[in-house]
Design a protein around this motif. Structure first.
Motif, PDB file in Angstrom:
ATOM      1  N   ARG A  56      -5.976   0.362  -7.689  1.00  0.00           N
ATOM      2  CA  ARG A  56      -5.669   1.226  -6.552  1.00  0.00           C
ATOM      3  C   ARG A  56      -6.104   0.574  -5.262  1.00  0.00           C
ATOM      4  O   ARG A  56      -7.046  -0.212  -5.230  1.00  0.00           O
ATOM      5  N   ILE A  76      -4.357   4.920  -2.736  1.00  0.00           N
ATOM      6  CA  ILE A  76      -2.912   4.785  -2.915  1.00  0.00           C
ATOM      7  C   ILE A  76      -2.645   3.856  -4.092  1.00  0.00           C
ATOM      8  O   ILE A  76      -3.417   2.931  -4.349  1.00  0.00           O
ATOM      9  N   HIS A  98       4.397   5.704   1.918  1.00  0.00           N
ATOM     10  CA  HIS A  98       3.947   6.663   0.918  1.00  0.00           C
ATOM     11  C   HIS A  98       5.203   7.209   0.248  1.00  0.00           C
ATOM     12  O   HIS A  98       6.249   7.368   0.884  1.00  0.00           O
ATOM     13  N   LEU A 112      -1.912   8.465  -4.518  1.00  0.00           N
ATOM     14  CA  LEU A 112      -0.551   8.645  -4.031  1.00  0.00           C
ATOM     15  C   LEU A 112       0.277   7.388  -4.280  1.00  0.00           C
ATOM     16  O   LEU A 112      -0.181   6.284  -4.002  1.00  0.00           O
ATOM     17  N   PHE A 114       2.777   4.395  -3.622  1.00  0.00           N
ATOM     18  CA  PHE A 114       2.972   3.647  -2.385  1.00  0.00           C
ATOM     19  C   PHE A 114       3.915   2.483  -2.652  1.00  0.00           C
ATOM     20  O   PHE A 114       3.742   1.738  -3.613  1.00  0.00           O
TER      21      PHE A 114
END
Length: 123
Positions: A56, A76, A98, A112, A114
């Motif tokens: 990440r 992300i 995003h 999230l 990405f």
């Protein structure tokens, strides 16, 4: 005069278009892989300094730092990161978007997704 204005308007529109926003051929060649389906871009292209840990990216306060920016503490998950960049403690300046879908918009999923468009390693 009217023709000149129309010509300038059309010319300015064509100059601003980019055929390919990916600045790295390696990133362009890496497909975006995610467990989520029907992903779409959310918001504008962003650029941020990040630290890669455990698959990440975490936002940094600045590129020369190893301090995670607590204002943006949500990690992300890059969906198209080339394998040579997948190493812990890698610091880089990344550009991208995003990603979201109908499920993600209604949930509190972390990290999230990405989509990278560029990566510049910290020297």
């Amino acid at each position: 005069m009217k023709r000149a204005l129309i010509f300038l308007f059309l010319l300015s529109g064509s100059v601003g278009c980019k055929d390919n926003e990916y600045t790295s051929p390696e990133i362009l060649a890496t497909p975006c892989v995610s467990v989520f389906k029907d992903l779409r871009r959310k918001g504008d292209l962003m650029q941020a300094p990040v630290l890669f840990i455990g698959g990440r990216f975490y936002y940094l306060t600045h590129l020369d730092s190893t301090t995670i920016d607590l204002r943006y503490a949500t990690p992300i998950l890059p969906c198209n990161l080339p394998s040579r960049y997948r190493r812990d403690t890698l610091r880089a300046l990344v550009s991208g978007y995003h990603l979201t879908n109908n499920t993600l918009e209604l949930s509190n999923f972390i990290p999230l997704p990405f989509e990278l468009t560029d990566i510049e390693l910290k020297k």
